[in-house]
Scaffold this motif. Structure first.
Motif, PDB file in Angstrom:
ATOM      1  N   THR A 293      -8.707   6.305  -7.117  1.00 20.87           N
ATOM      2  CA  THR A 293      -7.357   6.879  -7.077  1.00 20.87           C
ATOM      3  C   THR A 293      -6.583   6.250  -5.928  1.00 20.87           C
ATOM      4  OG1 THR A 293      -8.076   8.703  -5.640  1.00 20.87           O
ATOM      5  CG2 THR A 293      -8.134   9.076  -8.037  1.00 20.87           C
ATOM      6  N   TRP A 294      -5.259   6.217  -6.089  1.00 22.46           N
ATOM      7  CA  TRP A 294      -4.392   5.601  -5.086  1.00 22.46           C
ATOM      8  C   TRP A 294      -3.191   6.498  -4.818  1.00 22.46           C
ATOM      9  CZ3 TRP A 294      -5.526   0.858  -2.792  1.00 22.46           C
ATOM     10  CH2 TRP A 294      -6.580   0.144  -3.371  1.00 22.46           C
ATOM     11  N   ASN A 295      -2.725   6.474  -3.576  1.00 25.57           N
ATOM     12  CA  ASN A 295      -1.492   7.153  -3.185  1.00 25.57           C
ATOM     13  C   ASN A 295      -0.535   6.157  -2.569  1.00 25.57           C
ATOM     14  OD1 ASN A 295      -2.273   9.877  -3.867  1.00 25.57           O
ATOM     15  ND2 ASN A 295      -3.628   9.828  -2.074  1.00 25.57           N
ATOM     16  N   MET A 296       0.736   6.238  -2.951  1.00 29.88           N
ATOM     17  CA  MET A 296       1.741   5.375  -2.357  1.00 29.88           C
ATOM     18  C   MET A 296       2.184   5.965  -1.023  1.00 29.88           C
ATOM     19  SD  MET A 296       5.218   3.843  -4.082  1.00 29.88           S
ATOM     20  CE  MET A 296       6.154   5.383  -4.024  1.00 29.88           C
ATOM     21  N   LEU A 297       2.213   5.124   0.018  1.00 31.06           N
ATOM     22  CA  LEU A 297       2.599   5.573   1.354  1.00 31.06           C
ATOM     23  C   LEU A 297       4.106   5.402   1.521  1.00 31.06           C
ATOM     24  CD1 LEU A 297      -0.327   3.967   3.379  1.00 31.06           C
ATOM     25  CD2 LEU A 297      -0.229   6.196   2.250  1.00 31.06           C
ATOM     26  N   THR A 298       4.755   6.432   2.062  1.00 32.71           N
ATOM     27  CA  THR A 298       6.213   6.417   2.115  1.00 32.71           C
ATOM     28  C   THR A 298       6.804   6.866   3.443  1.00 32.71           C
ATOM     29  OG1 THR A 298       6.282   8.658   1.191  1.00 32.71           O
ATOM     30  CG2 THR A 298       6.412   6.819  -0.374  1.00 32.71           C
ATOM     31  N   ASN A 299       6.180   7.784   4.148  1.00 31.45           N
ATOM     32  CA  ASN A 299       6.795   8.446   5.293  1.00 31.45           C
ATOM     33  C   ASN A 299       7.094   7.458   6.424  1.00 31.45           C
ATOM     34  OD1 ASN A 299       7.740  10.363   7.065  1.00 31.45           O
ATOM     35  ND2 ASN A 299       5.712  11.187   7.567  1.00 31.45           N
ATOM     36  N   GLY A 300       8.376   7.122   6.586  1.00 33.53           N
ATOM     37  CA  GLY A 300       8.804   6.181   7.612  1.00 33.53           C
ATOM     38  C   GLY A 300       8.982   4.764   7.112  1.00 33.53           C
ATOM     39  N   LEU A 301       8.541   4.481   5.889  1.00 33.85           N
ATOM     40  CA  LEU A 301       8.706   3.161   5.295  1.00 33.85           C
ATOM     41  C   LEU A 301       9.990   3.113   4.466  1.00 33.85           C
ATOM     42  CD1 LEU A 301       5.022   2.557   4.120  1.00 33.85           C
ATOM     43  CD2 LEU A 301       6.167   1.523   6.098  1.00 33.85           C
ATOM     44  N   PRO A 302      10.534   1.924   4.219  1.00 32.81           N
ATOM     45  CA  PRO A 302      11.768   1.817   3.426  1.00 32.81           C
ATOM     46  C   PRO A 302      11.599   2.431   2.036  1.00 32.81           C
ATOM     47  CG  PRO A 302      11.278  -0.269   4.503  1.00 32.81           C
ATOM     48  CD  PRO A 302      10.088   0.611   4.716  1.00 32.81           C
ATOM     49  N   SER A 303      12.629   3.131   1.577  1.00 30.85           N
ATOM     50  CA  SER A 303      12.605   3.756   0.246  1.00 30.85           C
ATOM     51  C   SER A 303      13.443   2.968  -0.750  1.00 30.85           C
ATOM     52  CB  SER A 303      13.141   5.188   0.345  1.00 30.85           C
ATOM     53  OG  SER A 303      14.458   5.191   0.875  1.00 30.85           O
TER      54      SER A 303
END
Length: 550
Positions: A293-303
């Motif tokens: 399983t994989w999760n996309m990392l987002t918090n603080g990264l460009p959206s």
């Protein structure tokens, strides 16, 4: 010696065929819903369409499968007549060529493997004093990844294809393995995935291997993403797929927990019609269960839409990870750091210069962390940049590119220890043993990518040529490591006047033409009369009239 010479012949052939593969159907259109960008100079590539059309007619493009069959048939035939001919390696050994990757045998820095953009793999067992080719019998000589099994240093994994996917992409045919230090090779699959960007062997179980792939760059397909093998490469399972035009360009493994990996995706399609270098699918993903399983990392990264991404992980603290993200203008959008294994990210770009990439962000996109000091990070580019405080303050640690002490355009770093490491560039490989205070040329591999060679009637024993990112140069085997640089830029076809030994002509990219009438002391432009708005090929044809050499 003959093996090295054959290496050069195959290298040259692979360049020509690589150019041939770059042609794509005129009917091709940008992927639906994806952002595309066409560099201004990419318009010059349209002048090559007729070249490719002649060779693919009546089909609209060269079929990669047919090309693959032709390449393998040529290798299988192994023309005996050609092999028996006597060849002499003329050089150069000192000019260098583009190196995409390398691997140092753990615990033995005398054994090094170097992967070239279109020249196969060379190996040294004496720390770089001598090199020999070990991959020339394979059909694809573009190398994107080399990994040494941490549990068996005779087992070498190699990913083919040029991961930097420039205007003239070199594809591959997947992944190879050697169990005898490169003496023999076995093809281990991922043919359809073509370009392999990185390989990681699980240090706790050598039968578990991860391979990130970019896929064929000429069209969309499902055959790209991150693959995993649990049986030593006999079979592969796609464990991360992002999109039909987005492959996996980089990945890192937690040094203390091999079940944890981070991978980054990149939208990249390249034909003579379109160039997709960024898109909505450029993201960082994390797995904690070996890819199930994989999760996309987002918090603080460009959206928003971005381009190529690079990753580096600390050897001391696996929760500390760095990410470099390229923006839609092909410069560094930001350099980010997480201290909590990707839960949150902070921007540590600081004073990083946008000139580092020279507007070619898709061509670079790597970041590295010192294995003994995780606050010391490096970013290769036109020149090598370093931050000593975990980011925010950056400075250049290689000499100015125009001195040629360290060639421009870096692609890879590999550390021996905290102060000794190697740096791979478009002009060969360099080494520092004192934390970047000084640099030395670390190889004399004959891997220069020549576009053209020429004969000088006034120096019949010498050979001249124009090379990718290495200008115009000349010399012969008697001083193989001391060829002279005649002119800079990307070099193409030199022409020597048959009457006047002081008069000759050189060419640079996009039809730049110069001449000298005093043996090379001064050069003058001679493009007057050529319409600057007209299309000129990257490698523009020009000739000297045999009847009137003026």
């Amino acid at each position: 010696m003959q093996k090295v010479l054959l290496s050069l012949s195959v290298l040259f052939l692979s360049i020509i065929i690589g150019l041939q593969l770059n042609y794509q159907a005129k009917k091709s259109i940008p992927p639906k819903g994806k952002v595309t960008f066409e560099k201004e100079e990419d318009e010059d590539l349209e002048a090559n369409e007729n070249f490719f059309l002649i060779r693919s007619y009546p089909d609209a493009y060269v079929d990669p499968r047919a090309y693959d069959a032709g390449m393998k048939d040529a290798i299988a035939r192994n023309n005996v007549t050609r092999n028996e001919q006597l060849w002499t390696l003329e050089g150069p050994g000192n000019i260098g060529g583009r190196i995409n990757c390398m691997a140092i045998e753990p615990g033995n820095e005398n054994v090094i493997y170097v992967g070239n953009a279109s020249g196969g793999i060379f190996k040294t067992t004496d720390g770089g004093a001598t090199w020999f080719p070990i991959f020339d019998s394979q059909p694809y000589l573009a190398i994107g990844a080399i990994t040494i099994d941490p549990n068996d240093h005779q087992t070498i994994w190699v990913g083919t294809g040029d991961l930097n996917i420039s205007g003239y992409p070199f594809i591959g045919d997947g992944i190879y393995r050697s169990t005898d230090g490169g003496v023999t090779w076995a093809h281990m699959g991922l043919i359809e995935e073509s370009i392999v960007s990185k390989i990681i062997v699980d240090p706790s179980n050598s039968n578990t291997i991860y391979a990130s792939t970019m896929g064929i760059p000429f069209f969309e397909s499902m055959n790209r993403g991150l693959y995993k093998s649990t049986d030593g490469g006999v079979s592969w399972q796609q464990v991360l797929f992002v999109d039909e035009d987005a492959g996996i360009i980089d990945m890192v493994m937690d040094p203390f927990n091999p079940q944890i990996l981070y991978a980054c995706s990149w939208n990249r399609i390249r034909t003579n019609q379109i160039s997709v270098v960024y898109g909505p699918d450029a993201h960082i993903y994390k797995t904690t269960d070996g890819g199930s399983t994989w999760n996309m990392l987002t918090n603080g990264l460009p959206s928003y839409t971005t381009g190529r991404i690079g990753l580096a992980i600390s050897k001391q603290n696996s929760a500390k990870i760095y990410a470099l993200i390229v923006d839609t203008m092909h410069v560094v959008q930001g350099i980010y750091k997480t201290l909590d294994a990707g839960t949150s990210w902070s921007n540590v770009t600081g004073n990083f210069s946008n000139e580092t990439y020279g507007g070619q962000g898709w061509y670079f996109g790597k970041i590295y962390v010192n294995p003994e000091n995780d606050d010391e990070i490096y970013v290769p580019g036109v020149e090598l940049q370093r931050a000593m405080n975990g980011g925010t303050y950056w400075n250049t640690v290689t000499p100015p590119w125009w001195t040629y002490e360290v060639h421009a355009d870096g692609h890879y770093l590999d550390f021996v220890n905290g102060s000794t490491f190697f740096y791979c560039t478009d002009g060969g490989m360099y080494k520092t043993t004192n934390d970047c205070s000084t640099w030395s040329d670390a190889e004399n591999i004959p891997n220069t990518q020549f576009y053209h060679v020429a004969y000088n009637p006034f120096a019949p024993d010498d050979v001249y040529g124009g090379a990718q990112d290495n200008g115009t140069t000349g010399g012969n085997y008697t001083f193989i490591d001391y060829w002279s640089r005649i002119y800079g830029g990307d070099g193409f076809k030199p022409i020597f006047d048959p009457i006047n030994s002081d008069l000759f002509y050189v060419e640079t990219q996009n039809g730049g033409l110069s001449y000298t009438n005093n043996g090379g002391f001064d050069y003058y432009d001679f493009t007057n009369g050529i319409d600057e708005s007209d299309r000129r090929s990257w490698d523009m044809p020009y000739i000297m009239s045999p009847q009137d050499h003026t």
